[in-house]
Design a protein around this motif. Structure first.
Motif, PDB file in Angstrom:
ATOM      1  N   PRO A 230      -0.112  -7.502   4.771  1.00  9.61           N
ATOM      2  CA  PRO A 230       1.223  -6.975   5.050  1.00  9.61           C
ATOM      3  C   PRO A 230       1.876  -6.184   3.921  1.00  9.61           C
ATOM      4  CG  PRO A 230       1.314  -9.333   4.661  1.00  9.61           C
ATOM      5  CD  PRO A 230      -0.133  -8.972   4.742  1.00  9.61           C
ATOM      6  N   GLU A 231       1.391  -6.287   2.700  1.00 11.05           N
ATOM      7  CA  GLU A 231       2.088  -5.646   1.581  1.00 11.05           C
ATOM      8  C   GLU A 231       1.288  -4.543   0.907  1.00 11.05           C
ATOM      9  OE1 GLU A 231       5.172  -6.276   0.963  1.00 11.05           O
ATOM     10  OE2 GLU A 231       5.412  -8.039   2.253  1.00 11.05           O
ATOM     11  N   THR A 232       0.163  -4.136   1.457  1.00 13.25           N
ATOM     12  CA  THR A 232      -0.660  -3.124   0.790  1.00 13.25           C
ATOM     13  C   THR A 232      -0.134  -1.710   1.049  1.00 13.25           C
ATOM     14  OG1 THR A 232      -2.188  -2.849   2.651  1.00 13.25           O
ATOM     15  CG2 THR A 232      -2.683  -4.597   1.064  1.00 13.25           C
ATOM     16  N   GLN A 233      -0.461  -0.800   0.129  1.00 20.96           N
ATOM     17  CA  GLN A 233      -0.033   0.587   0.280  1.00 20.96           C
ATOM     18  C   GLN A 233      -0.642   1.223   1.530  1.00 20.96           C
ATOM     19  OE1 GLN A 233       2.028   2.336  -2.416  1.00 20.96           O
ATOM     20  NE2 GLN A 233       2.434   0.147  -2.445  1.00 20.96           N
ATOM     21  N   LEU A 234      -1.871   0.857   1.867  1.00 24.60           N
ATOM     22  CA  LEU A 234      -2.504   1.390   3.079  1.00 24.60           C
ATOM     23  C   LEU A 234      -1.722   0.984   4.320  1.00 24.60           C
ATOM     24  CD1 LEU A 234      -4.834   2.920   4.390  1.00 24.60           C
ATOM     25  CD2 LEU A 234      -6.153   0.773   4.386  1.00 24.60           C
ATOM     26  N   ILE A 283       9.124   1.616   4.359  1.00 29.87           N
ATOM     27  CA  ILE A 283      10.063   1.684   3.237  1.00 29.87           C
ATOM     28  C   ILE A 283       9.966   0.415   2.391  1.00 29.87           C
ATOM     29  CG2 ILE A 283      12.501   1.763   2.608  1.00 29.87           C
ATOM     30  CD1 ILE A 283      12.940   3.468   5.147  1.00 29.87           C
ATOM     31  N   HIS A 284       9.911  -0.736   3.063  1.00 29.39           N
ATOM     32  CA  HIS A 284       9.815  -2.004   2.326  1.00 29.39           C
ATOM     33  C   HIS A 284       8.563  -2.051   1.459  1.00 29.39           C
ATOM     34  CE1 HIS A 284       9.267  -6.209   1.382  1.00 29.39           C
ATOM     35  NE2 HIS A 284       8.127  -6.210   2.047  1.00 29.39           N
ATOM     36  N   ILE A 285       7.435  -1.607   1.988  1.00 27.44           N
ATOM     37  CA  ILE A 285       6.177  -1.687   1.240  1.00 27.44           C
ATOM     38  C   ILE A 285       6.188  -0.740   0.042  1.00 27.44           C
ATOM     39  CG2 ILE A 285       3.698  -1.194   1.385  1.00 27.44           C
ATOM     40  CD1 ILE A 285       3.864  -2.255   4.305  1.00 27.44           C
TER      41      ILE A 285
END
Length: 387
Positions: A230-234, A283-285
């Motif tokens: 859930p938090e990766t740039q991809l 935006i969050h990531i």
């Protein structure tokens, strides 16, 4: 129908309408789910007779109670028409009602895992019934609905077993958003066309097959990546692309042509929250200090799911009541209250010092929206005056 637009005197043709008990159950679950959580938002921490936190009550009654109730009523009613198969028999509906009731009794009187296990059995039964209809009709188009139902059922099992709960909750939400995108992609443009033509207008939707396929592929990738990482740039890039592709898709439906119909407008607003949810996640990531993940999650859960549920339930009730676009003040108020509920919840991000009041306003408006829905359609859902 009463003068204020209350739809209690709807007349339907003699038929078994599976959506009635489940839409009623969904509205009750929606109000209880928020009502049980609301005291904690107000700083009152004593909660309930069962050994379950207010937050878990809120989560379990809504995600694994209200949502499958709406899915059950909608799919039992719509799938036979989509597949060309015989309508679902009343005994099938009664079986699922019993499973729902067992789940609710277990949830209120036993440890939460028992209630969640009953919910999983209920969703599995719905999956098997839907699979029988789809496979018998050789309807390949609806296989993706079966896949998403299976994923949702699996997520319920994981939560009931308290295994990988965060992963399971993301899987559950992604499955429901996927179902809303599929169902919305059929209902929203069709109802927009029907409304414009019923008003004497003419509308042609130019839906590009390549854009539809691109949106489906990008959205599937974004949801799968968000569930797994859930938090990766991809994942952030995939969510941004999904937001863009879904915005392009929704623009093809010419929602501005249905601005004068609250039901049609509500469907377009609800679908717009899906786009917003993907954009907020991106935006969050990429800038977590700017926007929290809860903003995206609530754009989906309150904005997209809440609004689409109200609008789709209303459109199905109205269709089977032969008054598809007759205005209803309570129904319009329900959609307005849901929109306000979502906006108040999202304001927490920009006004963190007012978490309590904003959260309580949001929860109260959620309850009001479903209360107004029941006010508008209680006659149909309870079978009062319907022969």
């Amino acid at each position: 129908m009463t003068a204020d637009g209350n739809v209690n005197a709807f007349k339907t043709k003699p038929a078994h309408l599976p959506f009635r008990p489940f839409f009623l159950a969904a509205a009750v679950d929606a109000m209880l789910g928020a009502g049980g959580w609301l005291p904690s938002a107000l700083g009152i921490h004593a909660f309930g007779a069962t050994a379950i936190s207010a937050g878990d009550w809120h989560r379990d009654l809504l995600l694994f109670g209200m949502v499958p109730a709406v899915l059950t009523g909608f799919l039992l009613t719509a799938l036979p028409r989509w597949t060309g198969r015989q309508a679902v028999l009343p005994r099938t509906t009664y079986l699922l009602i019993v499973l729902w009731a067992c789940g609710r009794l277990a949830f209120l009187s036993l440890p939460p895992s028992f209630g969640l296990a009953c919910s999983a059995i209920w969703i599995l039964a719905l999956l098997l019934i839907a699979a029988r209809v789809v496979i018998a009709g050789r309807d390949h188009r609806n296989l993706k609905i079966l896949f998403l139902l299976a994923a949702f059922c699996g997520s319920n099992v994981l939560v009931a077993a308290s295994y990988q709960v965060e992963f399971a909750l993301r899987l559950a939400l992604a499955s429901i958003i996927g179902l809303v995108i599929i169902i919305g992609g059929r209902v929203v443009p069709a109802l927009t066309v029907a409304y414009v033509e019923s008003a004497g207008g003419r509308i042609v939707l130019h839906r590009s097959a390549s854009r539809e396929r691109a949106a489906a592929l990008l959205t599937m990738c974004a949801l799968c990546l968000w569930v797994a990482a859930p938090e990766t740039q991809l994942t952030g890039l995939a969510c941004a692309l999904a937001a863009f592709s879904q915005a392009i898709r929704a623009a093809q439906w010419k929602g501005w042509r249905g601005l004068s119909s609250p039901t049609v407008l509500g469907l377009h607003i609800g679908y717009g929250w899906i786009v917003a949810g993907f954009a907020f996640l991106a935006i969050h990531i990429f800038a977590p200090a700017m926007l929290g993940r809860a903003t995206a999650v609530h754009a989906w859960t309150i904005g997209a799911i809440g609004t689409m549920i109200l609008a789709i339930m209303a459109s199905m009730i109205r269709k089977h009541s032969r008054v598809a676009f007759v205005p209803s003040a309570p129904a319009t108020g329900a959609l307005a209250a849901m929109t306000a509920s979502c906006l108040f919840r999202l304001l927490i991000e920009v006004a963190p010092g007012y978490v309590g009041p904003l959260a309580s306003f949001s929860g109260t408006l959620w309850i009001i929206s479903f209360g107004l829905f029941l006010t508008a359609y209680r006659g149909v859902l309870l079978g009062v005056g319907v022969k």
